[in-house]
Design a protein around this motif. Structure first.
Motif, PDB file in Angstrom:
ATOM      1  N   LYS A  60       3.219  -5.356  -6.253  1.00 11.04           N
ATOM      2  CA  LYS A  60       2.766  -4.208  -5.630  1.00 11.04           C
ATOM      3  C   LYS A  60       1.602  -3.740  -6.362  1.00 11.04           C
ATOM      4  O   LYS A  60       1.185  -2.395  -6.634  1.00 11.04           O
ATOM      5  CB  LYS A  60       3.710  -3.077  -5.487  1.00 11.04           C
ATOM      6  CG  LYS A  60       4.622  -3.355  -4.138  1.00 11.04           C
ATOM      7  CD  LYS A  60       5.489  -2.076  -3.811  1.00 11.04           C
ATOM      8  CE  LYS A  60       6.373  -2.378  -2.855  1.00 11.04           C
ATOM      9  NZ  LYS A  60       7.212  -1.252  -2.698  1.00 11.04           N
ATOM     10  N   GLN A  61       0.760  -4.192  -7.113  1.00 14.03           N
ATOM     11  CA  GLN A  61      -0.583  -4.076  -8.000  1.00 14.03           C
ATOM     12  C   GLN A  61      -0.192  -3.173  -9.217  1.00 14.03           C
ATOM     13  O   GLN A  61      -1.034  -2.283  -9.610  1.00 14.03           O
ATOM     14  CB  GLN A  61      -1.507  -3.407  -7.078  1.00 14.03           C
ATOM     15  CG  GLN A  61      -2.110  -4.115  -5.927  1.00 14.03           C
ATOM     16  CD  GLN A  61      -2.942  -3.531  -4.758  1.00 14.03           C
ATOM     17  OE1 GLN A  61      -2.691  -2.631  -3.987  1.00 14.03           O
ATOM     18  NE2 GLN A  61      -4.411  -3.812  -5.317  1.00 14.03           N
ATOM     19  N   ASN A  62       1.225  -3.234  -9.427  1.00 14.16           N
ATOM     20  CA  ASN A  62       1.534  -2.191 -10.685  1.00 14.16           C
ATOM     21  C   ASN A  62       0.991  -3.090 -11.951  1.00 14.16           C
ATOM     22  O   ASN A  62       1.604  -3.956 -12.314  1.00 14.16           O
ATOM     23  CB  ASN A  62       3.066  -2.059 -10.584  1.00 14.16           C
ATOM     24  CG  ASN A  62       3.600  -0.867 -11.565  1.00 14.16           C
ATOM     25  OD1 ASN A  62       2.816  -0.453 -12.438  1.00 14.16           O
ATOM     26  ND2 ASN A  62       4.537  -0.021 -11.160  1.00 14.16           N
ATOM     27  N   PRO A  63       0.220  -2.405 -12.673  1.00 13.02           N
ATOM     28  CA  PRO A  63      -0.379  -2.873 -13.892  1.00 13.02           C
ATOM     29  C   PRO A  63       0.714  -3.252 -15.088  1.00 13.02           C
ATOM     30  O   PRO A  63       0.567  -4.063 -16.104  1.00 13.02           O
ATOM     31  CB  PRO A  63      -1.586  -2.061 -14.361  1.00 13.02           C
ATOM     32  CG  PRO A  63      -1.150  -0.624 -13.886  1.00 13.02           C
ATOM     33  CD  PRO A  63      -0.533  -0.984 -12.534  1.00 13.02           C
ATOM     34  N   ILE A  64       1.793  -2.331 -14.967  1.00 11.06           N
ATOM     35  CA  ILE A  64       2.801  -2.324 -16.107  1.00 11.06           C
ATOM     36  C   ILE A  64       3.499  -3.777 -16.216  1.00 11.06           C
ATOM     37  O   ILE A  64       3.848  -3.842 -17.299  1.00 11.06           O
ATOM     38  CB  ILE A  64       3.845  -0.981 -16.120  1.00 11.06           C
ATOM     39  CG1 ILE A  64       4.698  -1.534 -15.049  1.00 11.06           C
ATOM     40  CG2 ILE A  64       2.936   0.108 -16.016  1.00 11.06           C
ATOM     41  CD1 ILE A  64       6.104  -0.745 -15.111  1.00 11.06           C
ATOM     42  N   TYR A  65       3.429  -4.264 -14.942  1.00 14.12           N
ATOM     43  CA  TYR A  65       4.271  -5.791 -15.269  1.00 14.12           C
ATOM     44  C   TYR A  65       3.585  -6.773 -16.085  1.00 14.12           C
ATOM     45  O   TYR A  65       4.167  -7.591 -16.438  1.00 14.12           O
ATOM     46  CB  TYR A  65       4.477  -6.356 -13.782  1.00 14.12           C
ATOM     47  CG  TYR A  65       5.619  -5.542 -13.075  1.00 14.12           C
ATOM     48  CD1 TYR A  65       5.194  -5.261 -11.548  1.00 14.12           C
ATOM     49  CD2 TYR A  65       6.670  -5.061 -13.548  1.00 14.12           C
ATOM     50  CE1 TYR A  65       5.899  -4.272 -10.961  1.00 14.12           C
ATOM     51  CE2 TYR A  65       7.595  -4.222 -12.578  1.00 14.12           C
ATOM     52  CZ  TYR A  65       7.114  -3.846 -11.448  1.00 14.12           C
ATOM     53  OH  TYR A  65       7.899  -3.062 -10.713  1.00 14.12           O
ATOM     54  N   PHE A  94       0.624 -10.473  -5.416  1.00 14.91           N
ATOM     55  CA  PHE A  94       0.202  -9.121  -4.930  1.00 14.91           C
ATOM     56  C   PHE A  94       1.412  -8.520  -4.253  1.00 14.91           C
ATOM     57  O   PHE A  94       1.562  -7.237  -4.397  1.00 14.91           O
ATOM     58  CB  PHE A  94      -0.859  -9.494  -3.402  1.00 14.91           C
ATOM     59  CG  PHE A  94      -1.337  -8.410  -2.993  1.00 14.91           C
ATOM     60  CD1 PHE A  94      -0.860  -7.871  -1.726  1.00 14.91           C
ATOM     61  CD2 PHE A  94      -2.289  -7.689  -3.575  1.00 14.91           C
ATOM     62  CE1 PHE A  94      -1.281  -6.834  -1.254  1.00 14.91           C
ATOM     63  CE2 PHE A  94      -3.046  -6.542  -2.903  1.00 14.91           C
ATOM     64  CZ  PHE A  94      -2.427  -5.854  -1.749  1.00 14.91           C
ATOM     65  N   PHE A 144      13.002  -5.399 -10.507  1.00 17.97           N
ATOM     66  CA  PHE A 144      11.506  -4.709 -10.916  1.00 17.97           C
ATOM     67  C   PHE A 144      11.436  -3.654 -11.951  1.00 17.97           C
ATOM     68  O   PHE A 144      10.593  -3.062 -11.703  1.00 17.97           O
ATOM     69  CB  PHE A 144      11.171  -4.054  -9.516  1.00 17.97           C
ATOM     70  CG  PHE A 144      10.897  -5.107  -8.190  1.00 17.97           C
ATOM     71  CD1 PHE A 144      11.863  -5.446  -7.634  1.00 17.97           C
ATOM     72  CD2 PHE A 144       9.782  -6.033  -8.101  1.00 17.97           C
ATOM     73  CE1 PHE A 144      12.022  -6.566  -6.583  1.00 17.97           C
ATOM     74  CE2 PHE A 144       9.725  -6.865  -7.168  1.00 17.97           C
ATOM     75  CZ  PHE A 144      10.606  -7.203  -6.343  1.00 17.97           C
ATOM     76  N   LEU A 145      12.107  -3.755 -12.987  1.00 18.92           N
ATOM     77  CA  LEU A 145      12.215  -2.992 -13.925  1.00 18.92           C
ATOM     78  C   LEU A 145      10.931  -3.290 -14.922  1.00 18.92           C
ATOM     79  O   LEU A 145      10.328  -2.341 -15.239  1.00 18.92           O
ATOM     80  CB  LEU A 145      13.445  -3.037 -14.843  1.00 18.92           C
ATOM     81  CG  LEU A 145      13.533  -2.069 -15.726  1.00 18.92           C
ATOM     82  CD1 LEU A 145      13.756  -0.607 -15.386  1.00 18.92           C
ATOM     83  CD2 LEU A 145      15.035  -2.317 -16.675  1.00 18.92           C
ATOM     84  N   LEU A 189     -12.449  -6.084  -5.641  1.00 18.01           N
ATOM     85  CA  LEU A 189     -12.055  -5.150  -4.464  1.00 18.01           C
ATOM     86  C   LEU A 189     -11.600  -3.816  -5.142  1.00 18.01           C
ATOM     87  O   LEU A 189     -11.865  -2.714  -4.691  1.00 18.01           O
ATOM     88  CB  LEU A 189     -11.085  -5.650  -3.390  1.00 18.01           C
ATOM     89  CG  LEU A 189     -11.446  -6.857  -2.555  1.00 18.01           C
ATOM     90  CD1 LEU A 189     -10.414  -7.131  -1.467  1.00 18.01           C
ATOM     91  CD2 LEU A 189     -12.765  -6.233  -1.709  1.00 18.01           C
ATOM     92  N   SER A 190     -10.776  -3.875  -6.259  1.00 16.16           N
ATOM     93  CA  SER A 190     -10.461  -2.479  -6.911  1.00 16.16           C
ATOM     94  C   SER A 190     -11.608  -2.271  -7.910  1.00 16.16           C
ATOM     95  O   SER A 190     -11.977  -0.998  -7.810  1.00 16.16           O
ATOM     96  CB  SER A 190      -9.220  -2.819  -7.487  1.00 16.16           C
ATOM     97  OG  SER A 190      -8.192  -3.344  -6.912  1.00 16.16           O
ATOM     98  N   PHE A 191     -12.106  -2.912  -8.560  1.00 14.16           N
ATOM     99  CA  PHE A 191     -13.170  -2.682  -9.618  1.00 14.16           C
ATOM    100  C   PHE A 191     -14.525  -2.626  -8.836  1.00 14.16           C
ATOM    101  O   PHE A 191     -15.592  -2.007  -9.586  1.00 14.16           O
ATOM    102  CB  PHE A 191     -13.135  -3.514 -10.873  1.00 14.16           C
ATOM    103  CG  PHE A 191     -11.827  -3.644 -11.633  1.00 14.16           C
ATOM    104  CD1 PHE A 191     -11.847  -4.537 -12.639  1.00 14.16           C
ATOM    105  CD2 PHE A 191     -10.722  -2.803 -11.068  1.00 14.16           C
ATOM    106  CE1 PHE A 191     -10.502  -4.720 -13.230  1.00 14.16           C
ATOM    107  CE2 PHE A 191      -9.608  -3.163 -11.764  1.00 14.16           C
ATOM    108  CZ  PHE A 191      -9.542  -4.080 -12.766  1.00 14.16           C
ATOM    109  N   TYR A 239      -9.153 -10.768  -7.296  1.00 16.21           N
ATOM    110  CA  TYR A 239      -9.076  -9.982  -6.196  1.00 16.21           C
ATOM    111  C   TYR A 239      -9.202  -8.624  -6.944  1.00 16.21           C
ATOM    112  O   TYR A 239     -10.105  -7.774  -6.263  1.00 16.21           O
ATOM    113  CB  TYR A 239      -7.738 -10.043  -5.712  1.00 16.21           C
ATOM    114  CG  TYR A 239      -7.442  -8.777  -4.581  1.00 16.21           C
ATOM    115  CD1 TYR A 239      -6.747  -7.901  -5.247  1.00 16.21           C
ATOM    116  CD2 TYR A 239      -7.712  -8.928  -3.205  1.00 16.21           C
ATOM    117  CE1 TYR A 239      -6.336  -6.837  -4.262  1.00 16.21           C
ATOM    118  CE2 TYR A 239      -7.411  -7.743  -2.680  1.00 16.21           C
ATOM    119  CZ  TYR A 239      -6.938  -6.791  -3.200  1.00 16.21           C
ATOM    120  OH  TYR A 239      -6.368  -5.688  -2.331  1.00 16.21           O
TER     121      TYR A 239
END
Lengths: 432, 288
Positions: free
Chosen positions: B231-236, B227, B144-145, B250-252, B246
């Motif tokens: 884990k909703q991490n944008p850096i990936y 998802f 998960f780097l 739901l977020s925006f 989604y």
């Protein structure tokens, strides 16, 4: 012997009755049973103290005709579920909603939350609500009406390995410059994966830390006329300092650490320092989870700006009753009261910051309390009471991570967030 | 069959399809023309094509579309090939065949989110496979780097999850393979490869098409693995269309834009499926 038997039987009956009576006196939920079968559903998010409160709410299942269900998700999922459920205006599927100070403002502004002033006045004496400081009700007071019962306070502060600090002769950091200096030393330790993490693993995590850093540089989210203020010099300085910490202490791997990962990292010895929620501190001394019981120290959140306040928020979590609940609000309120009574908060004090003064001053609670309390008292506070700040928070969540994902400069990312905020706030009537 | 009888027979499924598919799609199309958030959900503001234009000019949408196409292009052929390989192996098994089939089906029958969570846990920092690989390579492994390793995990999970579907369909197809042509091919001296090419694969052709159709639609809709694994991490930078949809909803909290994106996604799926639908139509008309 035969003459003794009746006396023995009577004695047994008296003892058994006494046990039953005393069991009733010590019932976990002392509320009158509703006349018809009633279901109370609670939704919130999980961390140690909320898990305990959820159990306290569910203790009311022993009351006849009452069925209490709790659903604990992640904070973003729980809030998303509540928005979906309440925005349509129909009957609420939830009777109790766990809300932080930002979300309660959103709920109250949108008419999703029920004012509780009458119920508080009615039950204040019975449940000793004067024991909860008025200041904690402030974040739940919108336009003069109270919309939530505070059940825990929270902040983000500094956790560190005292053994490593002693070994490397490091002073407890007071500023993030001190943290960066400590990282330079601790990054050489072969037992560690990373010297330090703060949570930047999702858009909302970036927003949370930005709030902490922005406040330390004296910045505000919005001006008095609700125009954006977060993209000014203070905002840029905040983001630049965040990136400086990321470069010096975290790297790409640190950006993948969630709050759970940071907590586990400290407990397992992968990390030397973290800045995370006080509600995670109790687990550091849990022998079932932590390999460093008693070895992890706690300090107030470092200051992003050496001349500014601690970079930690003053967060309060509330139980809120939705405005459109079909269940008797009186009953719901009493169930909430049963969960935030002195007994429950005394147990909860081991897991997090409680709201009753009598419990807080009784000496119970974890080793982290002093650090957390100082951060709350001398930190950056909460998001304020401008309802438009909810839009600004979303805009920052969307755009701030772009400094990493797209290589935007801090000013570019903040200006993009400001533009998005202005568009949405104008559409929603907060700006002309 | 008379028209009235035909109508009576198809009416229940048509009604259900209209309620569950047509009406929601029509609602999405209409809502896509409005500015809609959680605060004005009962009073949306008509904005015409603004949402559609915003989606089509959103670079993040096109990045998500690109990843979705990559995901589809990698997982669909791979799982069909793997599914065929496992089905052929299972066809040779005489004893405990049911046991092996049940085991092979496990990734597919476990609830997707639960399966993805279990999958993630084995590759987490303290996960089993991470530990084994770290011991094998004598260096710390972290899946998960960054986006590259997470992309690999997402694709690996996609293949792992859907291969049992291809396996069971193709295995069923192999059971209907007539023995005579196969025996005749063996008698004529055909090699295994020649029997595969001239007897087995032609027999399974229609099933390959069916699996590809279903799998492409599934790949387009993938959400759970993104998802849970990111884990909703944008850096990936690992986003599919459904996941970005989604986030937008739901977020925006931009429900109108999310509806517009849904409609454009449906159009996109149709475009991708047209060749397969045409081939299926050709096959059916040929057989009739």
């Amino acid at each position: 012997m035969r003459k003794l038997v009746p006396f023995l039987l009577i004695a047994i009956l008296v003892l058994a009755g006494g046990v039953v009576v005393s069991a009733q006196d010590e019932a976990a939920c002392n509320i009158a049973a509703p006349s018809a079968a009633t279901s109370i559903d609670m939704i919130g998010w999980s961390f140690p103290i909320t898990d305990l409160y959820a159990d306290a709410l569910e203790a009311c299942n022993e009351v006849e005709n009452l069925n209490v269900n709790t659903q604990l998700l992640t904070s973003s999922d729980a809030q998303g579920q509540v928005r979906l459920a309440l925005s349509g205006g129909g009957e609420s599927p939830f009777e109790i909603v766990h809300a932080d100070d930002g979300f309660i403002l959103e709920m109250a502004t949108n008419g999703w939350a029920m004012p509780l002033d009458d119920l508080i006045a009615e039950y204040s004496e019975a449940y000793g609500l004067d024991d909860i400081p008025a200041s904690l009700f402030e974040a739940a007071t919108i336009d003069g009406q109270v919309y939530g019962i505070p059940f825990t306070a929270n902040t983000m502060h500094f956790f560190y390995r005292t053994d490593l600090f002693e070994q490397y002769e490091i002073e407890v950091p007071e500023t993030y410059d001190d943290v960066i200096a400590a990282c330079a030393v601790l990054s050489e330790d072969p037992t560690l994966i990373l010297p330090f993490t703060m949570n930047l693993h999702a858009g909302w995590a970036w927003r949370t830390e930005f709030h902490n850093f922005l406040g330390s540089f004296g910045g505000e989210w919005l001006n008095e006329d609700s125009t954006p203020a977060f993209n000014n010099e203070a905002g840029v300085a905040a983001v630049e300092k965040m990136l400086e910490v990321v470069d010096a202490c975290m790297g790409a791997e640190g950006l993948t650490y969630s709050i759970d990962d940071s907590e586990i990292g400290m407990e397992q010895g992968d990390l030397a320092m973290v800045n995370i929620w006080a509600s995670r501190a109790a687990n550091m001394d849990n022998p079932d989870l932590s390999n460093f019981v008693g070895i992890i120290g706690f300090a107030p959140a470092p200051r992003a700006n050496p001349d500014g306040p601690f970079s930690g928020p003053a967060a309060t979590d509330f139980y809120v009753i939705p405005a459109n609940t079909p269940v008797d609000p009186d009953l719901i309120f009493q169930v909430i009261m049963e969960a935030v009574d002195v007994e429950t908060q005394t147990a909860a004090a081991e897991l997090g910051i409680v709201t009753r003064t009598s419990v807080a001053e009784s000496g119970v609670g974890g080793r982290y309390l002093e650090a957390a309390s100082r951060t709350i008292a001398e930190g950056v506070g909460n998001y304020g009471d401008d309802p438009a700040v909810a839009i600004a928070r979303v805009a920052i969540e969307n755009n701030l991570p772009r400094v990493i994902t797209e290589g935007l400069s801090p000013q570019e990312a903040l200006d993009a967030a400001a533009a998005e905020y202005v568009t949405e706030a104008t559409a929603q009537g907060f700006l002309e | 069959m008379k028209r009235d009888q035909f109508t009576l027979f198809v009416a229940p499924s048509v009604i259900i399809m209209v309620l569950l598919m047509v009406l929601p799609l029509a609602t999405a199309i209409i809502l896509g023309f409005h500015r809609l958030t959680f605060t004005n959900i009962n009073n949306p503001e008509f904005v015409g094509l603004q949402n559609y234009i915003e989606v089509l000019t959103d670079s993040r949408f096109w990045n998500a579309m690109g990843f979705t196409l990559i995901y589809t292009a990698v997982t669909v052929p791979l799982h069909i090939v793997l599914g065929l390989a496992v089905a052929l192996l299972l066809d040779q098994v005489k004893y405990l065949r049911g046991f092996y089939i049940a085991g092979a089906l496990l990734p597919f029958i476990v609830t997707p989110v639960v399966g993805t969570l279990m999958f993630r846990l084995t590759f987490e920092r303290g996960g089993l496979y991470t530990y084994l690989l770290s011991e094998l390579l004598d260096s710390r492994v972290n899946f998960f780097l960054d986006g590259t390793t997470v992309t690999f995990l997402v694709l690996f999970h996609g293949v792992w999850y859907i291969t049992p579907f291809a396996m069971i369909v193709l295995f069923a197809g192999l059971q209907t393979l007539p023995k005579d042509p196969l025996e005749a091919a063996k008698v004529d001296g055909a090699t295994w490869l020649q029997r595969m090419r001239h007897v087995i694969l032609p027999h399974l052709r229609s099933l390959f098409l069916f699996i590809a159709l279903i799998s492409i639609m599934d790949a387009y809709r993938v959400f759970d693995s993104i998802f849970v694994l990111t884990k909703q991490n944008p850096i990936y930078g690992v986003e599919t269309i459904m996941y970005y949809n989604y986030e937008v909803a739901l977020s925006f909290q931009r429900l109108g834009k999310a509806n517009a994106m849904s409609v454009l996604t449906v159009i996109g799926i149709f475009v991708v499926l047209i060749p397969f639908l045409y081939i299926t139509y050709r096959q059916q008309t040929e057989t009739t």
